[in-house]
Design a protein around this motif. Sequence first.
Motif, PDB file in Angstrom:
ATOM      1  N   UNK A  43       3.422 -52.830 -51.378  1.00  0.00           N
ATOM      2  CA  UNK A  43       4.280 -53.985 -51.339  1.00  0.00           C
ATOM      3  C   UNK A  43       4.640 -55.226 -50.678  1.00  0.00           C
ATOM      4  N   UNK A  44       5.349 -55.970 -50.810  1.00  0.00           N
ATOM      5  CA  UNK A  44       5.209 -56.788 -50.387  1.00  0.00           C
ATOM      6  C   UNK A  44       4.121 -57.873 -49.014  1.00  0.00           C
ATOM      7  N   UNK A  45       3.200 -58.142 -49.185  1.00  0.00           N
ATOM      8  CA  UNK A  45       2.665 -58.616 -47.617  1.00  0.00           C
ATOM      9  C   UNK A  45       3.327 -59.378 -47.166  1.00  0.00           C
ATOM     10  N   UNK A  46       2.443 -59.955 -45.862  1.00  0.00           N
ATOM     11  CA  UNK A  46       2.851 -59.905 -44.750  1.00  0.00           C
ATOM     12  C   UNK A  46       4.820 -60.134 -43.764  1.00  0.00           C
ATOM     13  N   UNK A  47       5.260 -58.323 -44.562  1.00  0.00           N
ATOM     14  CA  UNK A  47       6.477 -58.070 -43.824  1.00  0.00           C
ATOM     15  C   UNK A  47       6.209 -58.624 -42.129  1.00  0.00           C
ATOM     16  N   UNK A  48       7.976 -58.982 -41.902  1.00  0.00           N
ATOM     17  CA  UNK A  48       8.163 -58.639 -40.515  1.00  0.00           C
ATOM     18  C   UNK A  48       9.341 -58.251 -40.267  1.00  0.00           C
ATOM     19  N   UNK A  49       9.122 -58.092 -38.778  1.00  0.00           N
ATOM     20  CA  UNK A  49      11.206 -57.227 -38.918  1.00  0.00           C
ATOM     21  C   UNK A  49      11.176 -58.535 -37.673  1.00  0.00           C
ATOM     22  N   UNK A  50      12.334 -57.858 -37.609  1.00  0.00           N
ATOM     23  CA  UNK A  50      13.791 -59.187 -36.566  1.00  0.00           C
ATOM     24  C   UNK A  50      14.735 -57.755 -36.168  1.00  0.00           C
ATOM     25  N   UNK A  51      14.589 -57.888 -35.283  1.00  0.00           N
ATOM     26  CA  UNK A  51      15.489 -56.280 -34.780  1.00  0.00           C
ATOM     27  C   UNK A  51      15.263 -55.315 -35.558  1.00  0.00           C
ATOM     28  N   UNK A  52      16.505 -54.834 -35.862  1.00  0.00           N
ATOM     29  CA  UNK A  52      16.068 -53.517 -37.325  1.00  0.00           C
ATOM     30  C   UNK A  52      16.101 -54.174 -38.695  1.00  0.00           C
ATOM     31  N   UNK A  53      15.919 -55.168 -39.012  1.00  0.00           N
ATOM     32  CA  UNK A  53      15.579 -55.897 -40.132  1.00  0.00           C
ATOM     33  C   UNK A  53      14.181 -55.967 -40.846  1.00  0.00           C
TER      34      UNK A  53
END
Length: 72
Positions: A43-53
């Motif tokens: 998938x798209x690299x460098x994803x991160x989480x903010x809360x539950x998203x």
Amino acid sequence: MINLDKLKTNWKSPFVSRESLEKFSGGIINCRTMRNLDCQKKGIPNRFRIGRKIVYSVDDVIDWLKSKYEDV
């Protein structure tokens, strides 16, 4: 080649949540498909989480789309 950078000018945030990918991309990317690709490390690299998203930067989404683009 189409100008995918126009997506950035139409989006008012520097981030795109996984749930908003379909709206951001005009229906090209489904959030369930991206979830599956993320699990496969495709998938798209460098994803991160903010809360539950799960969130991606707009630049990373556009770069990923460009890497998948091909003329037919």
